[in-house]
Design a protein around this motif. Sequence first.
Motif, mmCIF file in Angstrom:
data_model
loop_
_atom_site.group_PDB
_atom_site.id
_atom_site.type_symbol
_atom_site.label_atom_id
_atom_site.label_comp_id
_atom_site.label_asym_id
_atom_site.label_seq_id
_atom_site.Cartn_x
_atom_site.Cartn_y
_atom_site.Cartn_z
ATOM 1 N N CYS A 47 0.835 -1.201 0.000
ATOM 2 C CA CYS A 47 0.000 0.000 0.000
ATOM 3 C C CYS A 47 0.869 1.250 0.000
ATOM 4 O O CYS A 47 1.616 1.497 0.948
ATOM 5 C CB CYS A 47 -0.919 -0.016 1.217
ATOM 6 S SG CYS A 47 -1.888 1.481 1.398
ATOM 7 N N VAL A 49 -0.075 4.334 0.182
ATOM 8 C CA VAL A 49 -0.521 5.316 1.167
ATOM 9 C C VAL A 49 0.143 5.030 2.521
ATOM 10 O O VAL A 49 0.603 5.939 3.207
ATOM 11 C CB VAL A 49 -2.062 5.306 1.302
ATOM 12 C CG1 VAL A 49 -2.520 6.348 2.304
ATOM 13 C CG2 VAL A 49 -2.706 5.552 -0.039
ATOM 14 N N CYS A 50 0.207 3.754 2.889
ATOM 15 C CA CYS A 50 0.844 3.378 4.151
ATOM 16 C C CYS A 50 2.328 3.748 4.127
ATOM 17 O O CYS A 50 2.874 4.226 5.119
ATOM 18 C CB CYS A 50 0.696 1.882 4.418
ATOM 19 S SG CYS A 50 -0.892 1.451 5.138
ATOM 20 N N HIS A 89 -7.183 5.865 7.873
ATOM 21 C CA HIS A 89 -6.769 5.110 6.684
ATOM 22 C C HIS A 89 -6.713 3.605 7.001
ATOM 23 O O HIS A 89 -7.218 2.780 6.238
ATOM 24 C CB HIS A 89 -5.413 5.584 6.165
ATOM 25 C CG HIS A 89 -4.810 4.671 5.135
ATOM 26 N ND1 HIS A 89 -5.257 4.614 3.830
ATOM 27 C CD2 HIS A 89 -3.832 3.735 5.233
ATOM 28 C CE1 HIS A 89 -4.568 3.698 3.173
ATOM 29 N NE2 HIS A 89 -3.699 3.144 3.994
ATOM 30 N N HIS A 94 -7.789 -0.982 5.501
ATOM 31 C CA HIS A 94 -7.246 -2.272 5.929
ATOM 32 C C HIS A 94 -8.120 -2.961 6.956
ATOM 33 O O HIS A 94 -7.729 -3.959 7.552
ATOM 34 C CB HIS A 94 -5.826 -2.084 6.456
ATOM 35 C CG HIS A 94 -4.903 -1.474 5.436
ATOM 36 N ND1 HIS A 94 -4.460 -2.145 4.327
ATOM 37 C CD2 HIS A 94 -4.378 -0.230 5.347
ATOM 38 C CE1 HIS A 94 -3.686 -1.346 3.596
ATOM 39 N NE2 HIS A 94 -3.619 -0.173 4.191
HETATM 40 ZN ZN LIG Z 1 -2.553 1.503 3.571
#
Ligand SMILES: [Zn+2]
Length: 154
Positions: A47, A49-50, A89, A94
Amino acid sequence: MESQRVEDLYKSLEEIINTVDKQVVSKLEIDKCKRIINRLSSFSTECEVCYQHFTDLEKHVTSLKDKKSELTADDIKHHKQIVSNISSHLQKQHKLVPSGYYLGIYMSIGTSLGIVFGLVLFDNIALGLPLGIGIGVAIGSGLDADVKKKGLSL
Ligand SMILES: [Zn+2]
């Protein structure tokens, strides 16, 4: 995510715990931060974004560490903002559940039900309330335990 970066971040947090006022430390929710770091690092390979969140958190924690005991209310506010952004998020993307999440929900449902029980069944709110709260706590903590067992707790 290289484990070295995770370890360095942990070390920085430890340093903050050791240098900053205890009251401030509790506001920073370091334990929650550590859980978040763990999750981000495990998701970061799949991911983006993570990965980005992890990098931002790294910068942020480093700046907190450098300020040492001179953390202001604004710094703490900023910190909480970052943590809550990341948490949302992790929850949305998740499917992670914050610890004590269901307990909170079912406690408040139990409280309302308790008042209704109390009024309808016993004609006495004081009798219904503990019953409702008891049921709420039982269901809520059961669901929280289930989340934990599945490894989905945040
Ligand atoms: Zn993520």
